[in-house]
Design an enzyme around this catalytic site. Structure first.
Site, mmCIF file in Angstrom:
data_model
loop_
_atom_site.group_PDB
_atom_site.id
_atom_site.type_symbol
_atom_site.label_atom_id
_atom_site.label_comp_id
_atom_site.label_asym_id
_atom_site.label_seq_id
_atom_site.Cartn_x
_atom_site.Cartn_y
_atom_site.Cartn_z
ATOM 1 N N GLU A 1 9.744 85.737 71.577
ATOM 2 C CA GLU A 1 9.546 84.939 72.538
ATOM 3 C C GLU A 1 10.627 84.589 73.652
ATOM 4 O O GLU A 1 11.527 83.996 73.384
ATOM 5 C CB GLU A 1 9.177 83.515 71.906
ATOM 6 N N LYS B 1 5.548 87.050 72.572
ATOM 7 C CA LYS B 1 5.154 85.713 73.206
ATOM 8 C C LYS B 1 5.769 85.448 74.391
ATOM 9 O O LYS B 1 6.670 84.918 74.329
ATOM 10 C CB LYS B 1 5.211 84.553 72.267
#
Length: 340
Positions: free
Chosen positions: A178, A220
């Site tokens: 992420e 992500k």
């Protein structure tokens, strides 16, 4: 877990119409959420709230995985069933947030770097034993109109993400990588695209250097979107087209899925943007969601810490999960908000 098993888990998380429920708020963050509804953030209240989320009828149709916080991974239902076992029994894959938060990057004013690599190998082994099958690490990329992030700030976070991902795959856990370019600030969508491109390019170079198998991970990222304080906000279609263009340039087709963070967008905007991307047609990877607030805000508003509102809170969660499931197929329209 070998590569085939990692691929199987990654693909199950982003199966058709499915995405991720991010329920991994740290203790300070969930306190803020509870403060907003005037509920005390005790361990029992946090446990009960997560239990309400995880036992909502029907969410397994739209939720392929749930990211848990360390405390939550160790908690149980009222009947004594560990949360990871409860989720797995419903066909939902349990995961775990493993980073320890972003701190100021030394000698780089304005940049941050995420900590938590020390002792991570041992923690991952314990988390796997407790039932986790995937993990998540968030890098926070501060952005302004000109100077942030620095080249070294990007490099430092890319390196940490890659070390984390390699340790995850070594331990038999699917890493969710992420790198979040924040949507705070007054920058426009063009500036966000430039920085997101730089970040993704650096992250995948480091992942490759660290021998991370792209087929056994998920990304992500942020959507490419103007900052909240920008006077010019791009339309839904512009956000979708700019985001997909950026991702196609820098994200290898071997990655099974992209699970977007909502990044402070409203629940409806996050669903609208996801829908527009999927309505554009087939992409090299599954285009899905890994939402926290965009799934949970309506739940908190409905629950308000009162048992008599549990059913309403669970209906609110199912509604948001279902609408995002439709957005996975490009089948969502705003009119469904009222109809639902």
């Amino acid at each position: 877990m070998n590569l085939d098993e990692l691929k199987s888990v990654a693909n199950a998380i982003v199966a058709r119409q499915k995405g991720v429920l991010a329920a991994d708020e740290s203790s300070p963050t969930i306190k803020k959420r509870f403060d907003s509804i005037q509920v005390e953030s005790t361990e029992e209240n946090r446990r009960r709230y997560r239990e309400i989320l995880f036992t909502a009828d029907g969410i397994e149709r739209y939720v392929g995985g749930v990211i848990l916080f360390d405390e939550t991974l160790r908690q149980c239902t009222r009947e004594g069933v560990p949360f990871p076992k409860l989720l797995a029994g419903r066909g939902i894959i349990p995961g775990i947030k493993v980073d320890q938060g972003a701190k100021a990057l030394a000698l780089c004013p304005g940049d941050k770097v995420t900590e938590g690599l020390d002792g991570l190998r041992e923690r991952l082994a314990e988390y796997k034993q407790l039932g986790a099958q995937f993990a998540k690490w968030r890098a926070v990329i501060e952005i302004d109109e000109r100077d942030l992030p620095s080249a070294f700030g990007i490099r430092a976070n890319a390196h940490a993400l890659a070390r984390y991902a390699a340790l995850c795959q070594e331990a038999g856990l699917v890493p969710i990588v992420e790198p979040e370019v924040l949507m705070d600030g007054a920058h426009g969508i063009e500036r966000c695209e430039v920085v997101t491109a730089q970040v993704l390019q650096a992250v995948f170079a480091e992942l490759d250097f660290h021998r991370v198998q792209f087929e056994g991970m998920l990304l992500k990222p942020n959507m490419v979107i103007a900052g909240k304080k920008s006077v010019q906000q791009a339309g839904v279609q512009a956000v979708a087209e700019t985001t997909i263009r950026c991702l196609k340039r820098y994200v290898p087709a071997a990655v099974p899925g992209i699970v977007f963070l909502s990044g402070g967008q409203s629940a409806e905007d996050a669903t609208d943007h996801l829908n527009a991307m999927n309505a554009m047609g087939a992409h090299p990877w599954q285009v899905s969601f890994s939402y926290g607030r965009a799934l949970q805000a309506p739940v908190l508003a409905a629950w308000r810490g009162q048992e008599i509102h549990v059913a309403a809170a669970q209906r609110a969660l199912l509604k948001r999960c279902r609408l995002n499931g439709l957005a996975r197929d490009g089948q969502y329209v705003r009119a469904m908000e009222e109809a639902a």
